[in-house]
Design a protein around this motif. Structure first.
Motif, PDB file in Angstrom:
ATOM      1  N   ALA A  20       0.823  -1.221   0.000  1.00 39.41           N
ATOM      2  CA  ALA A  20       0.000   0.000   0.000  1.00 39.41           C
ATOM      3  C   ALA A  20       0.856   1.269   0.000  1.00 39.41           C
ATOM      4  O   ALA A  20       0.344   2.366   0.180  1.00 39.41           O
ATOM      5  CB  ALA A  20      -0.937  -0.014   1.210  1.00 39.41           C
ATOM      6  N   GLY A  21       2.170   1.106  -0.200  1.00 42.90           N
ATOM      7  CA  GLY A  21       3.034   2.282  -0.304  1.00 42.90           C
ATOM      8  C   GLY A  21       3.697   2.669   1.010  1.00 42.90           C
ATOM      9  O   GLY A  21       4.347   3.711   1.099  1.00 42.90           O
ATOM     10  N   ASP A  22       3.518   1.862   2.024  1.00 40.72           N
ATOM     11  CA  ASP A  22       4.197   2.062   3.314  1.00 40.72           C
ATOM     12  C   ASP A  22       4.316   0.669   3.936  1.00 40.72           C
ATOM     13  O   ASP A  22       3.804  -0.307   3.374  1.00 40.72           O
ATOM     14  CB  ASP A  22       3.352   3.004   4.197  1.00 40.72           C
ATOM     15  N   TRP A  23       4.937   0.574   5.101  1.00 40.71           N
ATOM     16  CA  TRP A  23       5.067  -0.772   5.682  1.00 40.71           C
ATOM     17  C   TRP A  23       3.696  -1.431   5.810  1.00 40.71           C
ATOM     18  O   TRP A  23       3.504  -2.589   5.457  1.00 40.71           O
ATOM     19  CB  TRP A  23       5.747  -0.712   7.050  1.00 40.71           C
ATOM     20  N   PHE A  24       2.740  -0.676   6.338  1.00 41.65           N
ATOM     21  CA  PHE A  24       1.356  -1.162   6.418  1.00 41.65           C
ATOM     22  C   PHE A  24       0.447  -0.041   5.923  1.00 41.65           C
ATOM     23  O   PHE A  24       0.806   1.141   6.020  1.00 41.65           O
ATOM     24  CB  PHE A  24       0.996  -1.544   7.869  1.00 41.65           C
ATOM     25  N   ALA A  25      -0.741  -0.409   5.438  1.00 45.07           N
ATOM     26  CA  ALA A  25      -1.711   0.611   5.038  1.00 45.07           C
ATOM     27  C   ALA A  25      -2.063   1.466   6.257  1.00 45.07           C
ATOM     28  O   ALA A  25      -2.336   2.654   6.140  1.00 45.07           O
ATOM     29  CB  ALA A  25      -2.961  -0.050   4.457  1.00 45.07           C
ATOM     30  N   ALA A  26      -2.035   0.843   7.441  1.00 43.63           N
ATOM     31  CA  ALA A  26      -2.338   1.584   8.671  1.00 43.63           C
ATOM     32  C   ALA A  26      -1.352   2.738   8.864  1.00 43.63           C
ATOM     33  O   ALA A  26      -1.752   3.819   9.311  1.00 43.63           O
ATOM     34  CB  ALA A  26      -2.307   0.644   9.875  1.00 43.63           C
ATOM     35  N   ASN A  27      -0.081   2.535   8.523  1.00 44.69           N
ATOM     36  CA  ASN A  27       0.896   3.624   8.616  1.00 44.69           C
ATOM     37  C   ASN A  27       0.531   4.719   7.613  1.00 44.69           C
ATOM     38  O   ASN A  27       0.525   5.896   7.930  1.00 44.69           O
ATOM     39  CB  ASN A  27       2.323   3.143   8.294  1.00 44.69           C
ATOM     40  N   ARG A  28       0.227   4.289   6.392  1.00 43.39           N
ATOM     41  CA  ARG A  28      -0.060   5.270   5.348  1.00 43.39           C
ATOM     42  C   ARG A  28      -1.276   6.122   5.707  1.00 43.39           C
ATOM     43  O   ARG A  28      -1.306   7.310   5.445  1.00 43.39           O
ATOM     44  CB  ARG A  28      -0.286   4.535   4.025  1.00 43.39           C
ATOM     45  N   PHE A  29      -2.291   5.485   6.315  1.00 45.52           N
ATOM     46  CA  PHE A  29      -3.531   6.211   6.590  1.00 45.52           C
ATOM     47  C   PHE A  29      -3.620   6.724   8.027  1.00 45.52           C
ATOM     48  O   PHE A  29      -4.672   7.180   8.460  1.00 45.52           O
ATOM     49  CB  PHE A  29      -4.738   5.323   6.267  1.00 45.52           C
ATOM     50  N   GLY A  30      -2.534   6.625   8.765  1.00 46.06           N
ATOM     51  CA  GLY A  30      -2.519   7.164  10.128  1.00 46.06           C
ATOM     52  C   GLY A  30      -3.483   6.443  11.063  1.00 46.06           C
ATOM     53  O   GLY A  30      -4.042   7.066  11.967  1.00 46.06           O
ATOM     54  N   LEU A  31      -3.671   5.153  10.866  1.00 46.15           N
ATOM     55  CA  LEU A  31      -4.575   4.387  11.728  1.00 46.15           C
ATOM     56  C   LEU A  31      -3.804   3.794  12.904  1.00 46.15           C
ATOM     57  O   LEU A  31      -2.578   3.667  12.849  1.00 46.15           O
ATOM     58  CB  LEU A  31      -5.237   3.260  10.921  1.00 46.15           C
ATOM     59  N   GLU A  32      -4.555   3.434  13.931  1.00 45.13           N
ATOM     60  CA  GLU A  32      -3.922   2.810  15.106  1.00 45.13           C
ATOM     61  C   GLU A  32      -4.637   1.504  15.430  1.00 45.13           C
ATOM     62  O   GLU A  32      -5.402   1.414  16.396  1.00 45.13           O
ATOM     63  CB  GLU A  32      -3.999   3.761  16.306  1.00 45.13           C
ATOM     64  N   ARG A  53       8.336   2.530  -4.269  1.00 45.66           N
ATOM     65  CA  ARG A  53       8.079   2.114  -5.663  1.00 45.66           C
ATOM     66  C   ARG A  53       6.628   1.631  -5.810  1.00 45.66           C
ATOM     67  O   ARG A  53       5.963   1.934  -6.794  1.00 45.66           O
ATOM     68  CB  ARG A  53       9.071   0.996  -6.054  1.00 45.66           C
ATOM     69  N   ALA A  54       6.131   0.897  -4.794  1.00 46.60           N
ATOM     70  CA  ALA A  54       4.733   0.444  -4.841  1.00 46.60           C
ATOM     71  C   ALA A  54       3.798   1.652  -4.871  1.00 46.60           C
ATOM     72  O   ALA A  54       2.795   1.657  -5.594  1.00 46.60           O
ATOM     73  CB  ALA A  54       4.423  -0.450  -3.639  1.00 46.60           C
ATOM     74  N   ALA A  55       4.157   2.704  -4.133  1.00 44.75           N
ATOM     75  CA  ALA A  55       3.326   3.919  -4.136  1.00 44.75           C
ATOM     76  C   ALA A  55       3.304   4.546  -5.528  1.00 44.75           C
ATOM     77  O   ALA A  55       2.257   4.988  -6.015  1.00 44.75           O
ATOM     78  CB  ALA A  55       3.845   4.911  -3.101  1.00 44.75           C
ATOM     79  N   GLU A  56       4.469   4.547  -6.199  1.00 46.07           N
ATOM     80  CA  GLU A  56       4.522   5.120  -7.563  1.00 46.07           C
ATOM     81  C   GLU A  56       3.669   4.295  -8.529  1.00 46.07           C
ATOM     82  O   GLU A  56       3.069   4.816  -9.455  1.00 46.07           O
ATOM     83  CB  GLU A  56       5.961   5.087  -8.092  1.00 46.07           C
ATOM     84  N   LEU A  57       3.660   2.993  -8.290  1.00 46.84           N
ATOM     85  CA  LEU A  57       2.925   2.105  -9.211  1.00 46.84           C
ATOM     86  C   LEU A  57       1.424   2.402  -9.209  1.00 46.84           C
ATOM     87  O   LEU A  57       0.724   2.094 -10.172  1.00 46.84           O
ATOM     88  CB  LEU A  57       3.176   0.633  -8.850  1.00 46.84           C
ATOM     89  N   GLU A  58       0.938   2.992  -8.112  1.00 55.93           N
ATOM     90  CA  GLU A  58      -0.503   3.281  -8.027  1.00 55.93           C
ATOM     91  C   GLU A  58      -0.985   4.019  -9.288  1.00 55.93           C
ATOM     92  O   GLU A  58      -1.941   3.600  -9.935  1.00 55.93           O
ATOM     93  CB  GLU A  58      -0.758   4.115  -6.766  1.00 55.93           C
ATOM     94  N   ASP A  59      -0.284   5.090  -9.642  1.00 56.28           N
ATOM     95  CA  ASP A  59      -0.714   5.861 -10.808  1.00 56.28           C
ATOM     96  C   ASP A  59      -0.274   5.199 -12.117  1.00 56.28           C
ATOM     97  O   ASP A  59      -1.033   5.158 -13.082  1.00 56.28           O
ATOM     98  CB  ASP A  59      -0.162   7.284 -10.714  1.00 56.28           C
ATOM     99  N   GLU A  60       0.932   4.634 -12.108  1.00 57.57           N
ATOM    100  CA  GLU A  60       1.441   4.017 -13.344  1.00 57.57           C
ATOM    101  C   GLU A  60       0.539   2.875 -13.815  1.00 57.57           C
ATOM    102  O   GLU A  60       0.244   2.744 -15.004  1.00 57.57           O
ATOM    103  CB  GLU A  60       2.862   3.474 -13.125  1.00 57.57           C
ATOM    104  N   LEU A  61       0.111   2.044 -12.874  1.00 60.41           N
ATOM    105  CA  LEU A  61      -0.747   0.905 -13.250  1.00 60.41           C
ATOM    106  C   LEU A  61      -2.059   1.420 -13.824  1.00 60.41           C
ATOM    107  O   LEU A  61      -2.540   0.964 -14.865  1.00 60.41           O
ATOM    108  CB  LEU A  61      -1.056   0.018 -12.030  1.00 60.41           C
ATOM    109  N   TYR A  62      -2.631   2.396 -13.126  1.00 61.63           N
ATOM    110  CA  TYR A  62      -3.923   2.926 -13.539  1.00 61.63           C
ATOM    111  C   TYR A  62      -3.827   3.522 -14.952  1.00 61.63           C
ATOM    112  O   TYR A  62      -4.649   3.227 -15.822  1.00 61.63           O
ATOM    113  CB  TYR A  62      -4.380   3.969 -12.516  1.00 61.63           C
ATOM    114  N   GLN A  63      -2.788   4.324 -15.182  1.00 64.08           N
ATOM    115  CA  GLN A  63      -2.652   4.973 -16.495  1.00 64.08           C
ATOM    116  C   GLN A  63      -2.425   3.936 -17.599  1.00 64.08           C
ATOM    117  O   GLN A  63      -2.931   4.086 -18.710  1.00 64.08           O
ATOM    118  CB  GLN A  63      -1.493   5.983 -16.496  1.00 64.08           C
ATOM    119  N   ALA A  64      -1.673   2.879 -17.277  1.00 62.83           N
ATOM    120  CA  ALA A  64      -1.385   1.868 -18.313  1.00 62.83           C
ATOM    121  C   ALA A  64      -2.622   1.037 -18.637  1.00 62.83           C
ATOM    122  O   ALA A  64      -2.769   0.543 -19.763  1.00 62.83           O
ATOM    123  CB  ALA A  64      -0.261   0.954 -17.845  1.00 62.83           C
TER     124      ALA A  64
END
Ligand SMILES: Cc1ncc(COP(=O)(O)O)c(C=O)c1O
Length: 402
Positions: free
Chosen positions: A227-239, A308-319
């Motif tokens: 999800a672009g961080d160690w866990f999606a929880a980190n990315r979304f500020g969840l606890e 790199r996984a975070a970058e892929l979010e847009d690259e995959l969608y555009q492709a």
């Protein structure tokens, strides 16, 4: 089985983001096997570290006071990158036992703190939480849940996947004092890659915690960088109180999974003499599997693969977006991090998703039909921009022939 038993598709070897069949034909693995081959096939470094460990001590159990250094090191390393670095880590062998462990751990915790009436879990439509009894009953795709002469596990309430008010109503209807927790995939995976907004996740977390229940983040797919961080929880500020993980922790080089218990949930078991969580598996903390996990985490860090996984979010969608021109494609769904889906225009033809996955394979790209007739896109994080383009072209070749 009646259909596939005489014609298995045999995968013979892998290299980077590609696998090869027994005839030597190459396929781009757009699904990273089953969402897990995130660092790519053929990583010598992992294989050598595992081999060295096996020569020294292939495995030793972790019951009573027994431990092995790799299992302790990996537990510490995972806790350190989780939202609560003071967490404790329980190891099993995969995602399904992680989910069942989390459910049992939650209920045992509430028993330990004098709230044994908290037995009800909320889960969501389209959710996939594995195939053990708890996971099966928590699953939000009915075909996976039925056919057993009733519920495998009771006290589960399933709500729509994207409606926080439905969670609130479920809590009111059940009675807050009976809620043990909610299982949430930050992005629904096997149910079709269905992201929800950060607002939904935060609101639901707050509602369940306010009711006194646990927020359980099922990160079997989204954990370890996807999800672009160690866990999606980190990315979304969840606890989260509990996080389940598997797959990407070893990227399939060995089976491993587990549960991360935040400080407040782990504390009673560590601080109350005589209080035991009577739970554990033969292969909990499997020594060589933990070595694979340690090397995978090193690679993810060293090569910046969560970024790199975070970058892929847009690259995959555009492709993939141009596939919307094809009559069999309803729309392309953007995921979070290295996740996307090609939603097929299924209509009344429920054979389309299976046929589409085979057509793509024949064109040279591996994918899979998921819940609701969408094709899975969850490639290894090492995929280059050129390979993303290649993947889009292979999907087009497969799907335009349908
Ligand atoms: C979110 C989630 N939870 C649990 C599981 C079950 O994991 P396993 O198949 O390793 O038992 C999966 C598997 O895909 C999953 O996606």
């Amino acid at each position: 089985m009646s259909k596939v038993q005489h014609a298995p598709f045999i995968v013979d070897r892998g290299e980077g983001i590609y696998v090869f069949d027994e005839e030597g034909r190459r396929y781009l693995d757009a699904a990273a096997s089953l969402w897990y081959m995130n660092v790519g096939y053929g990583r010598t470094e992992i294989i050598e570290a595992m081999t060295a460990q096996m020569e020294k001590l292939a495995a030793f159990h972790t019951f009573i006071d027994y431990a092995t250094r790799p299992s302790i090191d990996l537990a510490n390393k995972i806790a350190a990158v989780s939202p609560d670095p003071g967490s404790k880590v329980f190891f099993g062998s995969g995602g399904s036992d992680a989910v069942d462990t989390a459910a049992k751990m939650a209920r045992r915790y509430f028993n330990a703190i004098g709230q044994p009436e908290r037995t009800v879990f909320i889960s969501r439509e389209w959710a996939y939480h594995g195939m053990h009894p708890y996971g099966t009953s928590l699953g939000g795709m009915e075909p996976n849940r039925v056919g057993y002469g009733g519920d495998l596990v009771a006290d589960i309430v399933i709500v729509p996947h994207d409606d926080s008010e439905a969670v609130e109503k479920a809590i009111d209807h059940t009675g807050a004092e009976r809620i043990a927790g909610i299982f949430v995939e930050p992005v629904i995976g096997a149910g079709g890659v269905r992201p929800v907004g950060q607002d939904y996740l935060t609101t639901v977390q707050d509602l369940v915690k306010k009711a006194g229940g646990l927020y359980i983040s099922d990160e079997v797919i989204t954990g370890f960088g996807r999800a672009g961080d160690w866990f999606a929880a980190n990315r979304f500020g969840l606890e989260p109180d509990l996080i389940t993980f598997a797959k990407g922790v070893t990227c399939g080089y060995a089976p491993l999974g587990g549960v991360i218990a935040a400080r407040q949930v782990a504390a009673p078991f560590f601080e109350t003499p005589g209080l035991i969580f009577r739970h554990g598996y033969t292969y909990s903390g499997h020594t060589t599997a933990c070595v694979a996990g340690l090397v995978v985490m090193d690679i993810l860090e060293r090569e910046g693969l969560a970024a790199r996984a975070a970058e892929l979010e847009d690259e995959l969608y555009q492709a993939l977006l141009p596939l919307e021109e094809l009559p069999v494609v309803d729309h392309v769904r953007r995921g979070v991090g290295a996740l996307a889906a090609v939603q097929l225009a299924v209509g009344d033809d429920d054979t389309l998703p299976g046929r589409a996955a085979v057509a793509c394979r024949e064109a040279g790209v591996l994918t899979r039909a998921m819940g609701g007739g969408a094709l899975q896109v969850s490639p290894p994080f090492i995929m280059t921009p050129e390979q993303v383009t290649e993947m889009g072209a292979l999907f087009r070749t497969g799907l335009e022939g349908l």
